[in-house]
Design a protein around this motif. Structure first.
Motif, PDB file in Angstrom:
ATOM      1  N   VAL A  67       0.864  -0.838   0.125  1.00 36.00           N
ATOM      2  CA  VAL A  67      -0.019   0.095   0.259  1.00 36.00           C
ATOM      3  C   VAL A  67       0.915   1.186  -0.239  1.00 36.00           C
ATOM      4  O   VAL A  67       1.489   1.793   0.877  1.00 36.00           O
ATOM      5  CB  VAL A  67      -1.065   0.190   1.380  1.00 36.00           C
ATOM      6  CG1 VAL A  67      -1.744   1.679   0.850  1.00 36.00           C
ATOM      7  CG2 VAL A  67      -1.802  -1.433   1.102  1.00 36.00           C
ATOM      8  N   GLU A  68       0.943   1.885  -1.515  1.00 40.56           N
ATOM      9  CA  GLU A  68       1.919   3.324  -1.344  1.00 40.56           C
ATOM     10  C   GLU A  68       1.741   3.705  -2.477  1.00 40.56           C
ATOM     11  O   GLU A  68       0.937   3.836  -3.417  1.00 40.56           O
ATOM     12  CB  GLU A  68       3.383   2.457  -1.688  1.00 40.56           C
ATOM     13  CG  GLU A  68       4.226   2.797  -2.064  1.00 40.56           C
ATOM     14  CD  GLU A  68       4.686   4.396  -1.092  1.00 40.56           C
ATOM     15  OE1 GLU A  68       5.431   4.065  -0.190  1.00 40.56           O
ATOM     16  OE2 GLU A  68       4.209   5.526  -1.477  1.00 40.56           O
ATOM     17  N   ASP A  69       1.465   5.618  -1.763  1.00 38.90           N
ATOM     18  CA  ASP A  69       0.773   5.766  -2.842  1.00 38.90           C
ATOM     19  C   ASP A  69       1.686   7.564  -3.907  1.00 38.90           C
ATOM     20  O   ASP A  69       1.268   7.520  -5.004  1.00 38.90           O
ATOM     21  CB  ASP A  69      -0.072   6.881  -2.522  1.00 38.90           C
ATOM     22  CG  ASP A  69       0.937   8.305  -1.418  1.00 38.90           C
ATOM     23  OD1 ASP A  69       1.967   7.135  -0.642  1.00 38.90           O
ATOM     24  OD2 ASP A  69       0.526   9.431  -1.919  1.00 38.90           O
ATOM     25  N   GLU A  70       2.920   6.191  -3.017  1.00 42.54           N
ATOM     26  CA  GLU A  70       4.085   7.061  -4.768  1.00 42.54           C
ATOM     27  C   GLU A  70       4.175   6.188  -5.506  1.00 42.54           C
ATOM     28  O   GLU A  70       5.002   4.939  -5.506  1.00 42.54           O
ATOM     29  CB  GLU A  70       5.398   7.789  -3.737  1.00 42.54           C
ATOM     30  CG  GLU A  70       5.734   8.337  -2.991  1.00 42.54           C
ATOM     31  CD  GLU A  70       6.500   8.480  -2.128  1.00 42.54           C
ATOM     32  OE1 GLU A  70       7.559   8.397  -2.821  1.00 42.54           O
ATOM     33  OE2 GLU A  70       6.515   8.751  -1.071  1.00 42.54           O
ATOM     34  N   LEU A  71       3.778   6.068  -6.894  1.00 38.55           N
ATOM     35  CA  LEU A  71       3.519   5.101  -8.179  1.00 38.55           C
ATOM     36  C   LEU A  71       4.906   5.012  -8.315  1.00 38.55           C
ATOM     37  O   LEU A  71       4.906   3.692  -8.435  1.00 38.55           O
ATOM     38  CB  LEU A  71       2.413   5.886  -8.758  1.00 38.55           C
ATOM     39  CG  LEU A  71       1.407   6.003  -8.614  1.00 38.55           C
ATOM     40  CD1 LEU A  71       0.682   6.573 -10.170  1.00 38.55           C
ATOM     41  CD2 LEU A  71       0.328   5.197  -8.263  1.00 38.55           C
TER      42      LEU A  71
ATOM     43  N   LEU B  85       2.994  -1.200   4.343  1.00 37.02           N
ATOM     44  CA  LEU B  85       2.309   0.061   4.791  1.00 37.02           C
ATOM     45  C   LEU B  85       2.513   0.923   4.641  1.00 37.02           C
ATOM     46  O   LEU B  85       3.426   1.627   5.800  1.00 37.02           O
ATOM     47  CB  LEU B  85       1.511  -0.783   5.740  1.00 37.02           C
ATOM     48  CG  LEU B  85      -0.166   0.744   6.443  1.00 37.02           C
ATOM     49  CD1 LEU B  85      -0.743   0.139   4.374  1.00 37.02           C
ATOM     50  CD2 LEU B  85      -0.597   0.139   6.798  1.00 37.02           C
ATOM     51  N   ASP B  86       2.911   2.253   4.210  1.00 38.31           N
ATOM     52  CA  ASP B  86       2.985   3.570   3.460  1.00 38.31           C
ATOM     53  C   ASP B  86       2.041   4.394   5.043  1.00 38.31           C
ATOM     54  O   ASP B  86       1.016   4.023   4.749  1.00 38.31           O
ATOM     55  CB  ASP B  86       3.208   3.965   2.802  1.00 38.31           C
ATOM     56  CG  ASP B  86       2.868   5.399   2.773  1.00 38.31           C
ATOM     57  OD1 ASP B  86       4.710   5.712   3.483  1.00 38.31           O
ATOM     58  OD2 ASP B  86       2.967   6.503   2.065  1.00 38.31           O
ATOM     59  N   VAL B  87       3.112   4.955   5.288  1.00 30.10           N
ATOM     60  CA  VAL B  87       2.488   5.719   7.183  1.00 30.10           C
ATOM     61  C   VAL B  87       1.098   6.722   5.978  1.00 30.10           C
ATOM     62  O   VAL B  87       0.042   6.882   6.217  1.00 30.10           O
ATOM     63  CB  VAL B  87       3.286   6.667   7.611  1.00 30.10           C
ATOM     64  CG1 VAL B  87       2.387   6.989   8.696  1.00 30.10           C
ATOM     65  CG2 VAL B  87       3.386   5.451   8.181  1.00 30.10           C
ATOM     66  N   MET B  88       1.682   8.059   4.877  1.00 31.84           N
ATOM     67  CA  MET B  88       0.872   8.700   4.515  1.00 31.84           C
ATOM     68  C   MET B  88       0.556   8.591   3.099  1.00 31.84           C
ATOM     69  O   MET B  88       1.340   8.191   2.262  1.00 31.84           O
ATOM     70  CB  MET B  88       2.559   9.779   4.446  1.00 31.84           C
ATOM     71  CG  MET B  88       2.675  10.918   5.517  1.00 31.84           C
ATOM     72  SD  MET B  88       2.108  11.708   6.988  1.00 31.84           S
ATOM     73  CE  MET B  88       1.575  12.673   5.811  1.00 31.84           C
ATOM     74  N   LEU B  89      -0.935   8.518   3.614  1.00 36.37           N
ATOM     75  CA  LEU B  89      -1.458   8.167   2.151  1.00 36.37           C
ATOM     76  C   LEU B  89      -3.082   8.176   2.478  1.00 36.37           C
ATOM     77  O   LEU B  89      -3.175   8.824   3.184  1.00 36.37           O
ATOM     78  CB  LEU B  89      -2.501   6.298   3.067  1.00 36.37           C
ATOM     79  CG  LEU B  89      -0.818   5.530   2.316  1.00 36.37           C
ATOM     80  CD1 LEU B  89      -1.684   3.864   3.195  1.00 36.37           C
ATOM     81  CD2 LEU B  89      -0.578   4.972   1.021  1.00 36.37           C
TER      82      LEU B  89
ATOM     83  N   THR C 261      12.657   3.151   7.576  1.00 31.86           N
ATOM     84  CA  THR C 261      12.848   4.508   6.420  1.00 31.86           C
ATOM     85  C   THR C 261      12.774   4.771   5.702  1.00 31.86           C
ATOM     86  O   THR C 261      13.894   3.732   5.290  1.00 31.86           O
ATOM     87  CB  THR C 261      13.885   5.075   8.142  1.00 31.86           C
ATOM     88  OG1 THR C 261      12.919   5.104   9.821  1.00 31.86           O
ATOM     89  CG2 THR C 261      13.596   6.491   7.633  1.00 31.86           C
ATOM     90  N   LYS C 262      12.127   5.472   4.916  1.00 32.97           N
ATOM     91  CA  LYS C 262      12.248   5.638   2.762  1.00 32.97           C
ATOM     92  C   LYS C 262      13.670   6.052   3.164  1.00 32.97           C
ATOM     93  O   LYS C 262      14.098   7.794   3.943  1.00 32.97           O
ATOM     94  CB  LYS C 262      11.586   6.050   2.225  1.00 32.97           C
ATOM     95  CG  LYS C 262      10.240   5.312   2.698  1.00 32.97           C
ATOM     96  CD  LYS C 262       9.327   5.777   1.256  1.00 32.97           C
ATOM     97  CE  LYS C 262       7.994   5.403   1.598  1.00 32.97           C
ATOM     98  NZ  LYS C 262       6.886   6.623   1.144  1.00 32.97           N
ATOM     99  N   PRO C 263      14.877   6.376   2.361  1.00 31.82           N
ATOM    100  CA  PRO C 263      14.864   5.277   1.012  1.00 31.82           C
ATOM    101  C   PRO C 263      15.735   3.828   2.190  1.00 31.82           C
ATOM    102  O   PRO C 263      16.272   4.213   3.074  1.00 31.82           O
ATOM    103  CB  PRO C 263      15.841   5.909   0.344  1.00 31.82           C
ATOM    104  CG  PRO C 263      16.842   6.755   1.370  1.00 31.82           C
ATOM    105  CD  PRO C 263      16.416   7.235   2.629  1.00 31.82           C
TER     106      PRO C 263
HETATM  107 CA    CA Z   1       2.962   8.279   1.115  1.00 29.03          CA
END
Ligand code: CA
Length: 225
Positions: free
Chosen positions: A6-10, A50-54, A100-102
């Motif tokens: 689940v990640e919004d950065e495509l 799962l990404d946090v900021m979605l 933590t990304k990256p």
């Molecule tokens: Ca995000």
């Protein structure tokens, strides 16, 4: 193994999907929190990344709702920020791990493997049904002194049947878990894999058979004869 991303950065979502499928795991990718929760609620996944900021729902909300609904699938949270408060909030919500990304693909895969091993299956190296034993690390199926190696899809299909002994497993559940919700009818030929498995049971001389419940699904049965 089936992983939900689940990640919004495509670009990142796509890269994650690629890393996971290169390891021969199946990956489903969704891009917002609501869809993430919907997919995750199926309980079909072995690990959720799962990404946090979605958009629509944050990763924190998703994992909290999953736990409230008794979905215990391990969750690895992703965040762009290296903030201790985020980490604490995430783990408080019921996440299992945190990155933590990256991060490097190797690190992600190592975490996925570690967490899926830990998840309630610590001691579970094999599944048994009657005279059959499926080894979960070598993909081999044995009966008495005979043993045979299963192909990846055969293994996945049989693992689902053996995890639900004596229950009729809907064909649809097998398709979603092994091929993914978005798969095409042509590439999810469950009947073909059931027939390969039946041949292997026969080869092993097992008493176990795979029963077909018409229009519903399949069930493992032990022939007492
Ligand atoms: Ca995000």
């Amino acid at each position: 193994m089936r992983v939900l991303v689940v990640e919004d950065e495509l670009h990142l979502a796509e890269a994650l999907g690629q890393i996971i499928t290169e390891q021969k795991y199946a990956a489903d990718i969704v891009n917002d929190g609501e869809a993430g929760l919907d997919y995750a609620m199926s309980g079909m996944y072995d690990v959720i990344v799962l990404d946090v900021m979605l958009p629509k729902k944050s990763g924190f909300e998703v994992v909290r709702e999953l736990r409230e609904n008794r979905i215990t699938t391990p969750v690895i949270l992703l965040t762009a920020r290296d903030e201790i408060t985020d980490k604490v909030t995430g783990l408080d919500c019921g996440a299992d791990d945190y990155m933590t990304k990256p991060f490097s693909p190797e690190e992600l895969m190592a975490r996925i493997r570690a967490i899926s091993r830990r998840h309630g299956e610590v001691a579970m190296e094999e599944l048994s049904f009657d005279d059959l034993t499926l080894n979960l690390s070598t993909y081999s199926l044995s009966c008495g002194s005979k043993s045979i190696h299963l192909g990846f899809k055969e293994y996945e299909v049989l693992k689902i049947l053996m995890s639900n002994p004596k229950m009729v497993v809907p064909k649809e559940d097998i398709i979603v878990k092994v091929w993914g919700a978005e798969s095409n009818a042509e590439d999810n030929n469950v009947e073909a894999y059931i027939s390969f498995l039946r041949k292997k049971f026969f080869f092993l001389g097992s008493k176990v058979s795979i029963g077909t419940v018409r229009k519903v699904g399949y069930r493992l049965e032990a022939d007492e004869a």
